[in-house]
Design a protein around this motif. Structure first.
Motif, PDB file in Angstrom:
ATOM      1  N   ASP A   1      14.129  -0.633 -12.888  1.00  0.00           N
ATOM      2  CA  ASP A   1      13.448   0.658 -12.708  1.00  0.00           C
ATOM      3  C   ASP A   1      13.548   1.166 -11.268  1.00  0.00           C
ATOM      4  OD1 ASP A   1      12.486   0.780 -15.421  1.00  0.00           O
ATOM      5  OD2 ASP A   1      11.014  -0.754 -14.873  1.00  0.00           O
ATOM      6  N   VAL A   2      13.360   0.273 -10.315  1.00  0.00           N
ATOM      7  CA  VAL A   2      13.411   0.633  -8.887  1.00  0.00           C
ATOM      8  C   VAL A   2      14.134  -0.483  -8.131  1.00  0.00           C
ATOM      9  CG1 VAL A   2      12.100   1.161  -6.792  1.00  0.00           C
ATOM     10  CG2 VAL A   2      11.220   1.895  -9.026  1.00  0.00           C
ATOM     11  N   SER A   3      15.122  -0.111  -7.339  1.00  0.00           N
ATOM     12  CA  SER A   3      15.803  -1.089  -6.485  1.00  0.00           C
ATOM     13  C   SER A   3      15.027  -1.259  -5.179  1.00  0.00           C
ATOM     14  CB  SER A   3      17.232  -0.631  -6.180  1.00  0.00           C
ATOM     15  OG  SER A   3      18.037  -0.653  -7.347  1.00  0.00           O
ATOM     16  N   VAL A   4      15.090  -2.458  -4.613  1.00  0.00           N
ATOM     17  CA  VAL A   4      14.387  -2.748  -3.353  1.00  0.00           C
ATOM     18  C   VAL A   4      15.312  -3.564  -2.458  1.00  0.00           C
ATOM     19  CG1 VAL A   4      12.395  -3.860  -2.270  1.00  0.00           C
ATOM     20  CG2 VAL A   4      12.131  -2.764  -4.508  1.00  0.00           C
ATOM     21  N   VAL A   5      15.386  -3.179  -1.178  1.00  0.00           N
ATOM     22  CA  VAL A   5      16.160  -3.949  -0.202  1.00  0.00           C
ATOM     23  C   VAL A   5      15.294  -4.211   1.022  1.00  0.00           C
ATOM     24  CG1 VAL A   5      18.367  -3.029  -0.983  1.00  0.00           C
ATOM     25  CG2 VAL A   5      17.146  -1.879   0.879  1.00  0.00           C
ATOM     26  N   GLY A   6      15.661  -5.252   1.768  1.00  0.00           N
ATOM     27  CA  GLY A   6      14.897  -5.621   2.953  1.00  0.00           C
ATOM     28  C   GLY A   6      15.760  -5.669   4.199  1.00  0.00           C
ATOM     29  N   TYR A   7      15.250  -6.394   5.186  1.00  0.00           N
ATOM     30  CA  TYR A   7      15.960  -6.551   6.463  1.00  0.00           C
ATOM     31  C   TYR A   7      15.446  -7.837   7.106  1.00  0.00           C
ATOM     32  CZ  TYR A   7      18.641  -4.614  10.400  1.00  0.00           C
ATOM     33  OH  TYR A   7      19.595  -4.381  11.350  1.00  0.00           O
ATOM     34  N   ASP A   8      16.332  -8.700   7.556  1.00  0.00           N
ATOM     35  CA  ASP A   8      16.046  -9.948   8.286  1.00  0.00           C
ATOM     36  C   ASP A   8      16.754 -11.143   7.669  1.00  0.00           C
ATOM     37  OD1 ASP A   8      14.414  -8.853  10.244  1.00  0.00           O
ATOM     38  OD2 ASP A   8      12.556  -9.260   9.148  1.00  0.00           O
TER      39      ASP A   8
ATOM     40  N   GLU B   1       0.818  -1.216   0.000  1.00  0.00           N
ATOM     41  CA  GLU B   1       0.000   0.000   0.000  1.00  0.00           C
ATOM     42  C   GLU B   1       0.850   1.264   0.000  1.00  0.00           C
ATOM     43  OE1 GLU B   1      -3.075   0.170  -0.556  1.00  0.00           O
ATOM     44  OE2 GLU B   1      -3.602  -1.942  -0.365  1.00  0.00           O
ATOM     45  N   ALA B   2       1.961   1.257   0.737  1.00  0.00           N
ATOM     46  CA  ALA B   2       2.813   2.445   0.784  1.00  0.00           C
ATOM     47  C   ALA B   2       3.397   2.757  -0.585  1.00  0.00           C
ATOM     48  CB  ALA B   2       3.930   2.245   1.811  1.00  0.00           C
ATOM     49  N   VAL B   3       3.884   1.737  -1.276  1.00  0.00           N
ATOM     50  CA  VAL B   3       4.469   1.966  -2.599  1.00  0.00           C
ATOM     51  C   VAL B   3       3.389   2.339  -3.608  1.00  0.00           C
ATOM     52  CG1 VAL B   3       5.608   0.814  -4.535  1.00  0.00           C
ATOM     53  CG2 VAL B   3       6.487   0.533  -2.200  1.00  0.00           C
ATOM     54  N   ARG B   4       2.258   1.666  -3.541  1.00  0.00           N
ATOM     55  CA  ARG B   4       1.178   1.990  -4.479  1.00  0.00           C
ATOM     56  C   ARG B   4       0.710   3.434  -4.297  1.00  0.00           C
ATOM     57  NH1 ARG B   4      -4.417  -1.414  -4.959  1.00  0.00           N
ATOM     58  NH2 ARG B   4      -4.749  -0.510  -2.892  1.00  0.00           N
ATOM     59  N   ALA B   5       0.587   3.876  -3.036  1.00  0.00           N
ATOM     60  CA  ALA B   5       0.150   5.251  -2.783  1.00  0.00           C
ATOM     61  C   ALA B   5       1.184   6.255  -3.276  1.00  0.00           C
ATOM     62  CB  ALA B   5      -0.099   5.447  -1.287  1.00  0.00           C
ATOM     63  N   CYS B   6       2.452   5.965  -3.095  1.00  0.00           N
ATOM     64  CA  CYS B   6       3.497   6.885  -3.565  1.00  0.00           C
ATOM     65  C   CYS B   6       3.520   6.960  -5.086  1.00  0.00           C
ATOM     66  CB  CYS B   6       4.851   6.456  -3.028  1.00  0.00           C
ATOM     67  SG  CYS B   6       5.071   6.772  -1.261  1.00  0.00           S
ATOM     68  N   LEU B   7       3.313   5.831  -5.741  1.00  0.00           N
ATOM     69  CA  LEU B   7       3.256   5.843  -7.210  1.00  0.00           C
ATOM     70  C   LEU B   7       2.056   6.642  -7.691  1.00  0.00           C
ATOM     71  CD1 LEU B   7       4.170   2.114  -7.956  1.00  0.00           C
ATOM     72  CD2 LEU B   7       5.615   4.129  -8.348  1.00  0.00           C
ATOM     73  N   ALA B   8       0.919   6.452  -7.025  1.00  0.00           N
ATOM     74  CA  ALA B   8      -0.286   7.194  -7.413  1.00  0.00           C
ATOM     75  C   ALA B   8      -0.110   8.689  -7.177  1.00  0.00           C
ATOM     76  CB  ALA B   8      -1.491   6.673  -6.634  1.00  0.00           C
ATOM     77  N   GLY B   9       0.647   9.041  -6.126  1.00  0.00           N
ATOM     78  CA  GLY B   9       0.881  10.445  -5.817  1.00  0.00           C
ATOM     79  C   GLY B   9       2.069  11.032  -6.556  1.00  0.00           C
ATOM     80  N   ARG B  10       2.637  10.253  -7.457  1.00  0.00           N
ATOM     81  CA  ARG B  10       3.776  10.679  -8.267  1.00  0.00           C
ATOM     82  C   ARG B  10       4.977  11.115  -7.411  1.00  0.00           C
ATOM     83  NH1 ARG B  10       2.521  10.705 -13.473  1.00  0.00           N
ATOM     84  NH2 ARG B  10       0.323  10.829 -14.115  1.00  0.00           N
ATOM     85  N   VAL B  11       5.170  10.412  -6.299  1.00  0.00           N
ATOM     86  CA  VAL B  11       6.370  10.635  -5.487  1.00  0.00           C
ATOM     87  C   VAL B  11       7.557  10.027  -6.229  1.00  0.00           C
ATOM     88  CG1 VAL B  11       7.512  10.126  -3.302  1.00  0.00           C
ATOM     89  CG2 VAL B  11       5.039  10.601  -3.350  1.00  0.00           C
ATOM     90  N   ARG B  12       8.608  10.786  -6.393  1.00  0.00           N
ATOM     91  CA  ARG B  12       9.768  10.300  -7.131  1.00  0.00           C
ATOM     92  C   ARG B  12      10.695   9.502  -6.211  1.00  0.00           C
ATOM     93  NH1 ARG B  12      14.933  13.654  -9.420  1.00  0.00           N
ATOM     94  NH2 ARG B  12      15.907  11.928 -10.559  1.00  0.00           N
ATOM     95  N   PHE B  13      10.936   8.244  -6.543  1.00  0.00           N
ATOM     96  CA  PHE B  13      11.903   7.438  -5.807  1.00  0.00           C
ATOM     97  C   PHE B  13      12.508   6.412  -6.751  1.00  0.00           C
ATOM     98  CE2 PHE B  13       7.771   5.434  -5.314  1.00  0.00           C
ATOM     99  CZ  PHE B  13       8.014   4.074  -5.463  1.00  0.00           C
ATOM    100  N   THR B  14      13.786   6.121  -6.518  1.00  0.00           N
ATOM    101  CA  THR B  14      14.473   5.131  -7.357  1.00  0.00           C
ATOM    102  C   THR B  14      14.802   3.861  -6.571  1.00  0.00           C
ATOM    103  OG1 THR B  14      16.673   6.018  -6.819  1.00  0.00           O
ATOM    104  CG2 THR B  14      15.521   6.966  -8.732  1.00  0.00           C
ATOM    105  N   ALA B  15      14.543   3.901  -5.271  1.00  0.00           N
ATOM    106  CA  ALA B  15      14.817   2.727  -4.447  1.00  0.00           C
ATOM    107  C   ALA B  15      13.876   2.707  -3.246  1.00  0.00           C
ATOM    108  CB  ALA B  15      16.267   2.729  -3.958  1.00  0.00           C
ATOM    109  N   VAL B  16      13.661   1.493  -2.716  1.00  0.00           N
ATOM    110  CA  VAL B  16      12.837   1.307  -1.519  1.00  0.00           C
ATOM    111  C   VAL B  16      13.704   0.639  -0.460  1.00  0.00           C
ATOM    112  CG1 VAL B  16      10.801   0.226  -0.513  1.00  0.00           C
ATOM    113  CG2 VAL B  16      10.726   1.074  -2.880  1.00  0.00           C
ATOM    114  N   LEU B  17      13.811   1.289   0.697  1.00  0.00           N
ATOM    115  CA  LEU B  17      14.517   0.734   1.845  1.00  0.00           C
ATOM    116  C   LEU B  17      13.454   0.216   2.811  1.00  0.00           C
ATOM    117  CD1 LEU B  17      17.176   0.338   3.476  1.00  0.00           C
ATOM    118  CD2 LEU B  17      16.864   2.665   4.331  1.00  0.00           C
ATOM    119  N   ALA B  18      13.193  -1.095   2.767  1.00  0.00           N
ATOM    120  CA  ALA B  18      12.107  -1.685   3.550  1.00  0.00           C
ATOM    121  C   ALA B  18      12.603  -2.163   4.904  1.00  0.00           C
ATOM    122  CB  ALA B  18      11.473  -2.839   2.778  1.00  0.00           C
ATOM    123  N   GLY B  19      11.733  -2.063   5.904  1.00  0.00           N
ATOM    124  CA  GLY B  19      12.100  -2.445   7.263  1.00  0.00           C
ATOM    125  C   GLY B  19      12.196  -3.923   7.503  1.00  0.00           C
TER     126      GLY B  19
END
Length: 364
Positions: free
Chosen positions: A289-296, A249-267
């Motif tokens: 298009d977009v890099s994604v990283v996690g934790y655990d 939901e967070a990523v979908r909302a940011c895409l819909a709001g045209r928030v510019r990001f090239t990577a996601v730093l996930a908790g």
């Protein structure tokens, strides 16, 4: 630090002591404690206050579980959600280590509710378990710390022990053992990994704002930005639970709001999986298009496509260490207090580089 064995169980208050102090009959005390009979609110409050003041434990057999030599030691493992993969691995580590010693394990879930967690700690104290092992981040509330302090001391007085896993220690003089991991270092290294790849517009999903775990990860990310001389934009932070739905939901909302990001730093890796699904549904590729990283670094991380770059946390080993600390304490070892040499143990973390990060794509 001088070594000493767990304290011998002091003379215990009886139900008659409770009744006499509260000025009621033994039968009235029994009704309040059983919860099976209607009693007035005033009577319940009066009796429960005396029970707390006298540190009364209702079950003689339960008392023996904490300090007795004839009963099988029992440890209580409390975590937010038994289906959550990360701390389920800690629970497995505790249970495996307990089984090797012939001990029993109980598992309770809090649902992320601070009040329920505190209530379960109190319940386990009354049941007389050998130790209560709390898994996961703590709630950053003064009242929570005060009450956890009280429970730690109460468990200690009853010949039991509190172990905190994956959360900060309490004050130095509190009888508690902490087994933590380098949360800050892992988050700093992961943020640095994205920044060194050239990313400057990073969407940060650190976790629930009130949890110390998420607070530390966010603080470490900000520090990494400062190290790289890159301004940190607080508007690029989205707090939420450590679950798949929040990442999606967070990523979908940011895409819909045209928030510019090239990577996601996930908790967490699960949050990262949700973020990756939202990107796929939007027609975006990871990592092109977009890099994604996690934790655990739970098993899911290597099962995703592409495989997820993440921070490895030695969860099962933390469970082994937690149970070993309890066993050492019962033998009179030095693992007793959060400020002692053995009372606060920190295990290392490291970045596991896989396939989910590339330098940012040129702006279109």
């Amino acid at each position: 630090m001088s070594q000493r064995k767990p304290p011998a169980a002091p003379a215990r208050a009886t139900i008659r002591d409770v009744a006499e102090r509260a000025g009621v009959s033994v039968a009235s005390v029994s009704r309040v404690l059983s919860g099976n009979y209607p009693v007035s609110d005033d009577l319940r409050r009066r009796v429960l206050k005396v029970v707390q003041d006298l540190d009364y434990v209702t079950n003689a057999h339960a008392r023996s579980l904490a300090g007795g030599t004839t009963a099988t030691p029992t440890v209580a493992i409390l975590l937010d959600d038994v289906t959550g993969s990360a701390f389920a691995h800690v629970a497995k580590g505790v249970e495996d280590a307990a089984s090797l010693r012939g001990w029993l394990s109980l598992v309770g879930t809090t649902g992320g509710d601070a009040e329920r967690e505190l209530a379960l700690v109190e319940l386990m104290r009354r049941q007389g378990v050998a130790a209560v092992i709390l898994l996961g981040g703590a709630y950053d509330m003064h009242e929570y710390r005060e009450r956890m302090d009280r429970f730690a001391r109460s468990l200690d007085a009853a010949g039991s022990h509190l172990v905190l896993v994956g959360r900060p220690p309490l004050d130095r003089d509190v009888p508690v053992t902490t087994v933590n991991y380098d949360n800050d270092g892992g988050a700093y290294a992961m943020a640095g990994h994205l920044l060194s790849a050239g990313h400057r517009h990073i969407l940060v999903l650190p976790g629930p704002a009130e949890l110390t775990t998420a607070q530390a990860r966010l603080s470490a990310a900000r520090r990494a930005f400062a190290t790289y001389g890159t301004p940190f934009d607080p508007d690029m932070v989205r707090h939420g639970p450590y679950d798949y739905g929040h990442g999606f939901e967070a990523v979908r909302a940011c895409l819909a709001g045209r928030v510019r990001f090239t990577a996601v730093l996930a908790g967490t890796d699960v949050v990262a999986a949700g973020a990756m699904q939202a990107l796929r549904e939007a027609g975006l590729r990871v990592p092109e298009d977009v890099s994604v990283v996690g934790y655990d670094d739970i098993p899911l991380a290597s099962q995703l496509t592409p495989q997820l770059t993440t921070v490895h946390v030695p969860y099962e080993e933390m469970g082994h260490v937690a149970l070993r600390a309890v066993a050492d304490w019962r033998r009179g070892g030095d693992v007793r207090r959060s400020g002692g040499d053995g009372g606060h143990q920190v295990l290392g973390t490291h970045v596991v580089v896989r396939q989910s990060v590339l330098p940012p794509a040129p702006a279109r």
